[in-house]
Write a protein that holds these residues in place. Structure first.
Motif, short mmCIF file in Angstrom:
data_model
loop_
_atom_site.label_atom_id
_atom_site.label_comp_id
_atom_site.label_asym_id
_atom_site.label_seq_id
_atom_site.Cartn_x
_atom_site.Cartn_y
_atom_site.Cartn_z
N THR B 37 0.86 -1.19 0.00
CA THR B 37 0.00 0.00 0.00
C THR B 37 0.89 1.23 0.00
O THR B 37 1.75 1.38 0.88
CB THR B 37 -0.91 0.00 1.23
OG1 THR B 37 -1.73 -1.17 1.20
CG2 THR B 37 -1.81 1.23 1.25
N ASN B 69 -2.83 8.35 -11.15
CA ASN B 69 -2.80 6.99 -11.66
C ASN B 69 -1.41 6.40 -11.53
O ASN B 69 -0.42 7.02 -11.94
CB ASN B 69 -3.22 6.94 -13.14
CG ASN B 69 -4.70 7.19 -13.31
OD1 ASN B 69 -5.45 7.25 -12.33
ND2 ASN B 69 -5.13 7.31 -14.55
N SER B 77 -0.84 -2.55 -16.22
CA SER B 77 -1.82 -2.34 -15.16
C SER B 77 -1.89 -0.87 -14.78
O SER B 77 -0.90 -0.14 -14.89
CB SER B 77 -1.45 -3.17 -13.92
OG SER B 77 -0.15 -2.83 -13.48
N PHE B 79 -3.53 1.54 -11.55
CA PHE B 79 -4.19 1.61 -10.25
C PHE B 79 -4.56 3.08 -10.03
O PHE B 79 -3.69 3.94 -9.93
CB PHE B 79 -3.26 1.08 -9.15
CG PHE B 79 -2.90 -0.36 -9.37
CD1 PHE B 79 -3.67 -1.38 -8.84
CD2 PHE B 79 -1.80 -0.69 -10.15
CE1 PHE B 79 -3.36 -2.70 -9.08
CE2 PHE B 79 -1.48 -2.02 -10.40
CZ PHE B 79 -2.26 -3.03 -9.86
N GLU B 80 -5.85 3.35 -9.94
CA GLU B 80 -6.34 4.73 -9.93
C GLU B 80 -6.59 5.21 -8.51
O GLU B 80 -7.03 4.44 -7.65
CB GLU B 80 -7.61 4.83 -10.76
CG GLU B 80 -7.40 4.49 -12.23
CD GLU B 80 -8.67 4.63 -13.04
OE1 GLU B 80 -9.74 4.82 -12.43
OE2 GLU B 80 -8.59 4.56 -14.28
N SER B 81 -6.33 6.48 -8.32
CA SER B 81 -6.59 7.09 -7.03
C SER B 81 -6.85 8.58 -7.26
O SER B 81 -6.61 9.09 -8.35
CB SER B 81 -5.38 6.87 -6.11
OG SER B 81 -5.65 7.39 -4.82
N THR B 91 -3.11 3.94 -2.74
CA THR B 91 -3.62 2.77 -3.44
C THR B 91 -2.83 1.54 -3.04
O THR B 91 -1.75 1.64 -2.45
CB THR B 91 -3.58 2.97 -4.97
OG1 THR B 91 -4.32 1.94 -5.61
CG2 THR B 91 -2.14 2.93 -5.48
N THR B 92 -3.37 0.37 -3.37
CA THR B 92 -2.70 -0.91 -3.10
C THR B 92 -2.36 -1.55 -4.44
O THR B 92 -3.21 -1.63 -5.33
CB THR B 92 -3.60 -1.84 -2.28
OG1 THR B 92 -3.88 -1.21 -1.03
CG2 THR B 92 -2.93 -3.18 -2.02
N LEU B 93 -1.11 -1.99 -4.55
CA LEU B 93 -0.65 -2.51 -5.85
C LEU B 93 0.50 -3.50 -5.62
O LEU B 93 1.07 -3.55 -4.53
CB LEU B 93 -0.20 -1.34 -6.74
CG LEU B 93 0.59 -0.18 -6.10
CD1 LEU B 93 1.99 -0.59 -5.74
CD2 LEU B 93 0.63 0.99 -7.05
N TYR B 98 6.69 1.94 -11.64
CA TYR B 98 5.47 2.65 -12.01
C TYR B 98 5.78 4.03 -12.56
O TYR B 98 6.77 4.66 -12.19
CB TYR B 98 4.54 2.80 -10.79
CG TYR B 98 3.91 1.50 -10.40
CD1 TYR B 98 2.67 1.13 -10.89
CD2 TYR B 98 4.57 0.61 -9.56
CE1 TYR B 98 2.09 -0.08 -10.56
CE2 TYR B 98 4.01 -0.60 -9.21
CZ TYR B 98 2.76 -0.95 -9.71
OH TYR B 98 2.20 -2.15 -9.39
#
Lengths: 547, 427
Positions: B37, B69, B77, B79-81, B91-93, B98
């Motif tokens: 996280t 993002n 992938s 992961f949006e926030s 976010t959790t990824l 990234y």
């Protein structure tokens, strides 16, 4: 293919393999035929079923030698995408073994195989000579292309005489060289080499019991470099890390790093064996364990492009991934003779458990002037592959004169479970299958100097369960729908197969030699997923001699 | 000889063992992946940002509501926030490399600002708490006022077989007031091609305070000679001619306002079309043509506010108006962030966004037509039309969102007007 294995080195290795064959005439009262070779190998429990070369002494195998040319072909849609639809090739193989020396106390066995194959309409492989060897890190592309592969491998096994009536020492060495070239863009040229050494020892307790151990190490390298000859296209590729998990990219005309692969595998393991020998019974129980680690990296590009209009390949090597495999197997192999020695039963039971982790890396480029390298920041196991198989095989052989047999029948059953997990996002694939096979062979005596060996076999594979749960990011992309998903259907299919073979041998044309020619035909027919796959046939013709 | 072979084998076998042990040990260390996280703080920074990305945040400048993002281009992938009231997105990824994309607009003191930016190739390998984010894991964005000019269409990939003399660039006034092109520099940015290994600049340059130009083509004029009214576009081409004479698959761009002729090959200079003057050219000069990478280059519009001159040693001074990489030989033009009006970055493929090489305040994304020599342009998406029928284009400062690939190149395809001073109206 632009590179060929040097004729000189092949000749040297042929000579080396040939050196393993003991000189002099055999001592049997009949000449060896292909059926004889089969029987000798079936009875060589240590030599055939273990890595302990020292045990070959206990097999007390007869001298034999076999050499053959073969032409083989396969065709049909029941195949994995990388396999090629219409393939053919030819090969030369020779193997033989026997006791050496005046007192025939040392046993030496050798094998040499050369093959050259054309694999047509293969897809989703732009990296590996053998794309089905369970290496998840490779480059895939869509072009249906021909691969031309050739290579040789040679193995030598040697065992000492019984030292102090208790100890036997053995050694096995293996050397393999190959290359492969894809014939459409991107067109990698791949070279591989493999060296394996297996020293072994065996203690004999009395006349019946023996315990052995071996240490197994091999090193394998496979390196490829892709080029693009049609400069109007920069073909799309996928850098695979696991089934359904990949990154799309392209190879520029100068060969980007993603088109290069450098695979380096090291394996260390060992085995323990127990043997029991009585008058009519021989049993070998063995277990093996090996850990194999294989790094898959990009390779340095030798000639970065000076042009300013193309994506230059200035990147240094970096990890595509690493596989870490633990393989464990136990085997029970036995031979039972009846009182008269006219019939022999062979029983082979085995259980194998492979567990392989796919390690992925987080890397960064250290731009410091004195470093200029990728460094590993973090690594984790992102995927896992398992395969468990249990196999039982029994056969009955009616022994003939010399080393020949008159007929043999057998059957085997194998349960195979393949599993795959990609941890985040969690995706799984599990396939269970039961395979059954039966065969019969009759060795007709067609004359004083001729034999006709006819074989029939039938079998099939019944899928017991198959489940795929894909939660990756590429469910709509071609590389998933046309490759990963289709491959799953292939693996989870049920099929039947049948085959026939015939080999005619003529003895005495050359002194102590049987010359033979044969043909074999096999057909595999799908029972499920008929909309995707149909059938596949295999044919082989060979011409050889045994002595 | 035998002795040598024996020695070689004696050396190779133990060495193989050592290498093998090291490989096995390193592979043995790898543990099963676990999700992490992470929190990231978004700051608006208007001052200097140092080489580590640290700048003095402007706490009065709001960042709440900006889309954050976390994009892993290797894995595909996202992961949006969304940034909260403190400007922190969580976010959790899975661990990975990234690109953290921040985009959106905020209102500040009655004006609209884009806050677009990206931090590329950030290794996220452990949990990052909100507290840690506030002091370490931050992304500093330079607010950009919405400007009138935009690079509307770029045809860079050429067409088979290997024809690239038809490269064409169209600049459009998407705003609502006249803009004078005088002194504006149409600039190709460094590096020439996309790369995951970004240039290493002296630490005194800080981070994302400047962009660096390879070639600067300056519009002529004395301040008010080349007006570009709303709805008008200006076309700049490598070579102005009906290229179908050379390649039937190409097109006619002879009505361009300017050529970027590099001085050699006089037969390639169309005398009816004036030439822009190059006022800076880093590295070696190719006088045959100004060919930008058919794999996709990066461009910006830069307004220095004065007439520049090539090789003017009183202006082009290392460290002030030019800069070299730490290990570099060539000097590149140093362009302050606040002088960049619009920029766009083109990539070999859309899968190469991790090779983005210019700062997010110039272009928060990147775009590609996907292949070379396919005869397809990258064009801004049209969002509507003005009352006079001229088009309005999407400009969120993120070319991934703003651009699309079209079938064939064309000049003023949507009814853009021709400026009154265009030579095409007077020839």
């Amino acid at each position: 293919m632009t590179k060929y294995i040097g004729l000189k080195s092949v000749c040297c290795l042929l000579f080396a393999a040939g050196a393993a064959f003991p000189a002099g005439a055999q001592d049997g009262d009949a000449l060896n035929t292909p059926a004889s070779v089969e029987r000798i190998k079936a009875g060589g429990l240590w030599l055939t079923h273990t890595n302990n070369a020292a045990g070959a002494i206990l097999d007390n195998a007869s001298y034999y030698a076999n050499a053959a040319f073969d032409y083989h072909m396969s065709n049909g849609t029941f195949k994995q995408a990388q396999s090629g639809k219409r393939n053919n090739g030819f090969g030369f193989s020779t193997d033989g073994g026997g006791f050496l020396g005046d007192d025939k106390k040392f046993y030496v066995w050798g094998e040499f195989n050369y093959s050259r194959d054309k694999i047509r309409e293969a897809q989703y492989n732009a990296s590996l000579i053998d794309p089905l060897r369970r290496m998840p890190f490779y480059i895939a592309d869509t072009s249906k292309s021909k691969w031309i592969n050739q290579g040789f491998d040679m193995r030598v096994k040697a065992a000492t005489h019984l030292i102090r009536n208790k100890l036997l020492l053995g050694f096995e060495g293996r050397y393999e060289v190959g290359n492969g070239a894809k014939q459409k863009d991107p067109r990698p040229e791949v070279e591989l080499s493999r060296v394996e050494v297996i020293p072994s020892l065996l203690f004999r307790f009395g006349k019946r019991h023996s315990i052995g151990a071996d240490f197994d190490y091999y090193s394998r390298r496979e390196r490829g470099e892709a080029s693009v000859t049609n400069l109007r296209n920069n073909p799309s590729i996928w850098m695979m890390v696991a089934p359904g998990f990949f990154k799309q990219g392209s190879i520029d005309p100068n060969g980007s790093p993603s088109g290069l692969g450098d695979y380096n595998a090291n394996s260390m393991g060992g085995g323990l064996q127990y043997g029991y020998t009585a008058e009519r019974i021989r049993i070998v129980l063995s277990g093996n364990y090996a850990r194999t680690v294989e790094d898959a990296k990009t390779a340095d590009h030798p000639n970065p492009s000076p042009t300013t209009t193309t994506a230059q390949s200035t990147e240094r090597p970096y990890f595509l991934g690493t596989t870490r495999k633990d393989a464990f197997d136990v085997n029970l192999n036995a031979k039972f003779d009846n009182a008269s020695g006219s019939h022999s039963w062979y029983v082979n039971l085995s259980y194998r458990d492979d567990d392989m982790d796919g390690i992925e890396y987080i890397q960064s480029f250290d731009n410091a002037p004195d470093v200029q390298e990728y460094v590993v920041d973090f690594k984790t196991v992102r995927s896992n592959y398992t395969q468990q198989s249990a196999k039982g095989e029994v056969s009955l052989m009616r022994n003939g004169s010399g080393n020949d047999y008159r007929w043999t029948v057998g059957a085997d059953a194998e349960y195979v479970k393949d599993g795959y997990i990609y941890y985040i996002p969690r995706s799984t694939q599990d396939v269970e299958s039961l395979r059954l096979n039966a065969y019969a062979k009759k060795n007709f005596r067609t004359g004083d100097l001729s034999r006709l060996l006819v074989g029939l076999k039938v079998g099939g594979s019944k899928n017991l369960s198959a489940e795929m749960d894909y939660n990756g990011y590429h469910a709509e992309e071609q590389c998933f729908t046309d490759f990963t998903l289709k491959d799953f259907y292939y693996l989870s299919s049920s099929y039947v197969h049948a085959g026939a073979s015939v080999t005619y041998s003529h003895l005495g044309i050359l002194k102590n030699t049987a010359v033979y020619t044969g043909a074999a035909f096999d057909i595999y027919k799908m029972c499920t997923h008929k909309d995707l796959f149909d059938q596949r046939i295999f044919m082989q013709f060979n011409l050889g001699m045994t002595f | 000889m035998k002795k040598h072979i024996f020695c070689l084998i004696s050396l190779i076998l133990p060495m193989s063992g050592f290498v093998s042990c090291e490989m096995m040990e390193e592979a043995g260390d790898a543990k099963k992946v676990e999700p992490i996280t992470v929190s990231y703080k978004v700051n608006a920074v208007t001052g200097f940002v140092d080489a580590n990305g640290n700048g003095a945040p402007d706490p009065s400048f709001p960042t709440e509501g900006l889309q954050v993002n976390f994009v892993n281009y290797n894995e595909g992938s996202v992961f949006e926030s969304v940034a909260d009231a403190e400007g922190i997105a969580t976010t959790t990824l899975p661990p990975g490399v990234y690109t953290i994309n921040v985009f959106g607009s905020v209102e500040n003191e009655g004006e609209t600002y884009y806050l677009n930016g990206a931090q590329t190739n950030i290794p996220l390998i452990k949990n990052i708490s909100r507290e840690e984010a506030a002091v370490g894991s931050t992304i500093n964005l330079r607010p950009a006022k919405v400007g009138p000019l935009c690079i509307k269409e770029v045809y860079y990939c050429g067409i088979a077989p290997f024809y690239f003399r038809d490269q064409t660039y169209e600049i459009y006034n998407n705003g609502d007031e006249v803009y004078y092109l005088d002194h504006l520099c149409f600039t190709q940015l460094y590096p020439n091609v996309a790369t995951a290994v970004l240039p290493s600049w002296p630490t005194s340059e800080g981070k994302d305070n400047f962009v660096y130009g390879i070639t600067l083509w300056q519009f002529p004029g004395n301040g008010t000679d080349y007006p570009l009214a709303p709805g008008e576009s200006v076309v700049v081409v490598q070579e102005a001619r009906d290229h179908r004479e050379n390649n039937p698959g190409s097109f006619d761009n002879s009505m361009a306002e300017f050529e970027v002729w590099a001085g050699g090959k006089p037969e390639r200079d169309n005398p009816n079309v004036p030439n822009l003057e190059y006022v800076y050219w880093g590295g070696s000069i190719n006088t045959f043509q100004w060919l930008t990478s058919v794999f996709g280059a990066a461009f910006c519009l830069y307004q220095p506010g004065q007439k520049l001159t090539f090789n003017d040693n009183s202006y082009w001074i290392l460290g002030e108006t030019t800069q070299k990489e730490v290990t570099g030989t060539y000097e590149w033009a140093k362009i302050p962030a606040d002088k960049v009006m619009d920029g766009v970055e083109f990539l070999p493929t859309m899968a190469d966004l991790n090779m983005k090489r210019i700062p997010g305040f110039v272009d928060a994304g990147g775009f590609s037509v996907g292949a070379t020599y396919i005869g397809k342009p990258a064009a801004r998406k049209m969002t509507g039309r003005r009352d006079d029928g001229t088009p309005l284009y999407q400009d969120t400062n993120n070319s991934t969102e703003d651009f699309e690939m079209l079938d064939s190149p064309a000049i003023r395809r949507n009814g853009e007007k021709v400026p009154s001073w265009s030579p095409s109206l007077h020839n």
